[in-house]
Design a protein around this motif. Structure first.
Motif, short mmCIF file in Angstrom:
data_model
loop_
_atom_site.label_atom_id
_atom_site.label_comp_id
_atom_site.label_asym_id
_atom_site.label_seq_id
_atom_site.Cartn_x
_atom_site.Cartn_y
_atom_site.Cartn_z
N ASP A 37 0.92 -27.62 23.61
CA ASP A 37 1.04 -29.07 23.53
C ASP A 37 2.09 -29.44 22.48
O ASP A 37 1.86 -29.34 21.29
CB ASP A 37 -0.32 -29.68 23.16
CG ASP A 37 -0.34 -31.17 23.32
OD1 ASP A 37 0.55 -31.71 24.01
OD2 ASP A 37 -1.25 -31.81 22.76
N TRP A 38 3.28 -29.83 22.95
CA TRP A 38 4.35 -30.24 22.06
C TRP A 38 4.53 -31.75 22.21
O TRP A 38 5.24 -32.22 23.08
CB TRP A 38 5.66 -29.54 22.43
CG TRP A 38 5.61 -28.07 22.29
CD1 TRP A 38 5.33 -27.16 23.27
CD2 TRP A 38 5.85 -27.31 21.11
NE1 TRP A 38 5.39 -25.90 22.77
CE2 TRP A 38 5.70 -25.96 21.44
CE3 TRP A 38 6.17 -27.65 19.80
CZ2 TRP A 38 5.87 -24.95 20.51
CZ3 TRP A 38 6.33 -26.63 18.89
CH2 TRP A 38 6.18 -25.30 19.23
N ARG A 39 3.88 -32.48 21.34
CA ARG A 39 4.02 -33.94 21.39
C ARG A 39 4.73 -34.42 20.13
O ARG A 39 4.48 -33.94 19.03
CB ARG A 39 2.65 -34.60 21.47
CG ARG A 39 2.00 -34.37 22.80
CD ARG A 39 0.76 -35.18 22.93
NE ARG A 39 0.14 -34.91 24.23
CZ ARG A 39 -1.11 -35.09 24.50
NH1 ARG A 39 -1.93 -35.55 23.57
NH2 ARG A 39 -1.59 -34.82 25.70
N LEU A 40 5.58 -35.40 20.30
CA LEU A 40 6.30 -36.01 19.20
C LEU A 40 5.45 -37.14 18.64
O LEU A 40 5.15 -38.11 19.34
CB LEU A 40 7.66 -36.54 19.68
CG LEU A 40 8.61 -37.01 18.61
CD1 LEU A 40 8.99 -35.86 17.70
CD2 LEU A 40 9.85 -37.60 19.25
N THR A 41 5.06 -37.01 17.39
CA THR A 41 4.20 -38.03 16.79
C THR A 41 5.01 -38.94 15.88
O THR A 41 6.17 -38.65 15.56
CB THR A 41 3.08 -37.36 15.98
OG1 THR A 41 3.66 -36.62 14.90
CG2 THR A 41 2.25 -36.42 16.85
N ALA A 42 4.39 -40.03 15.46
CA ALA A 42 5.05 -40.97 14.55
C ALA A 42 5.34 -40.31 13.20
O ALA A 42 6.34 -40.61 12.55
CB ALA A 42 4.19 -42.21 14.36
N ASP A 43 4.48 -39.38 12.79
CA ASP A 43 4.69 -38.67 11.54
C ASP A 43 5.94 -37.79 11.62
O ASP A 43 6.68 -37.66 10.64
CB ASP A 43 3.46 -37.82 11.21
CG ASP A 43 3.46 -37.33 9.79
OD1 ASP A 43 3.93 -38.08 8.90
OD2 ASP A 43 2.99 -36.19 9.57
N ASP A 44 6.20 -37.19 12.78
CA ASP A 44 7.40 -36.39 12.98
C ASP A 44 8.65 -37.25 12.88
O ASP A 44 9.63 -36.88 12.21
CB ASP A 44 7.37 -35.69 14.33
CG ASP A 44 6.25 -34.68 14.44
OD1 ASP A 44 5.85 -34.11 13.40
OD2 ASP A 44 5.77 -34.46 15.58
N ARG A 46 8.94 -40.14 11.38
CA ARG A 46 9.07 -40.61 10.00
C ARG A 46 9.66 -39.51 9.11
O ARG A 46 10.50 -39.79 8.25
CB ARG A 46 7.70 -41.02 9.47
CG ARG A 46 7.77 -41.71 8.12
CD ARG A 46 6.40 -42.14 7.61
NE ARG A 46 5.66 -42.90 8.60
CZ ARG A 46 4.47 -42.54 9.11
NH1 ARG A 46 3.88 -41.44 8.70
NH2 ARG A 46 3.87 -43.29 10.01
#
Length: 64
Positions: A37-44, A46
Motif C-alpha cells: 500500500d503506497w499512499r501519498l498522505t498529507a504528512d508526506d 508537508r
C-alpha cells in the motif's frame, strides 16, 4: 593476461567478505502476493514542501 569477470571458486573471495556471515533471505516470511500500500498522505506532502522551502531559503541565504 586475461582474467574472467566471474570468479569460479569460492576460495578466491575477498578476505573481508569471506569473514561475513552468510546472507539469509530478508523477506522470506512475507508472501509474494501481499499487496503493498503506497499512499501519498498529507504528512508526506508537508514534509516535501518543508524540505523544498528550507533548501530554497538556505541557497538564497548563501547567495545573498
Amino acid at each position: 593476461m586475461r582474467r574472467a569477470l566471474v570468479l569460479t571458486s569460492e576460495g578466491s573471495r575477498h578476505w573481508f567478505r569471506a569473514s561475513l556471515p552468510q546472507r539469509r533471505a530478508a523477506f522470506a516470511d512475507i508472501p509474494a502476493n501481499t499487496p503493498i500500500d503506497w499512499r501519498l498522505t498529507a504528512d508526506d506532502v508537508r514534509g516535501v514542501a518543508t524540505t523544498y522551502f528550507a533548501t530554497v531559503a538556505a541557497v538564497l541565504a548563501f547567495i545573498v
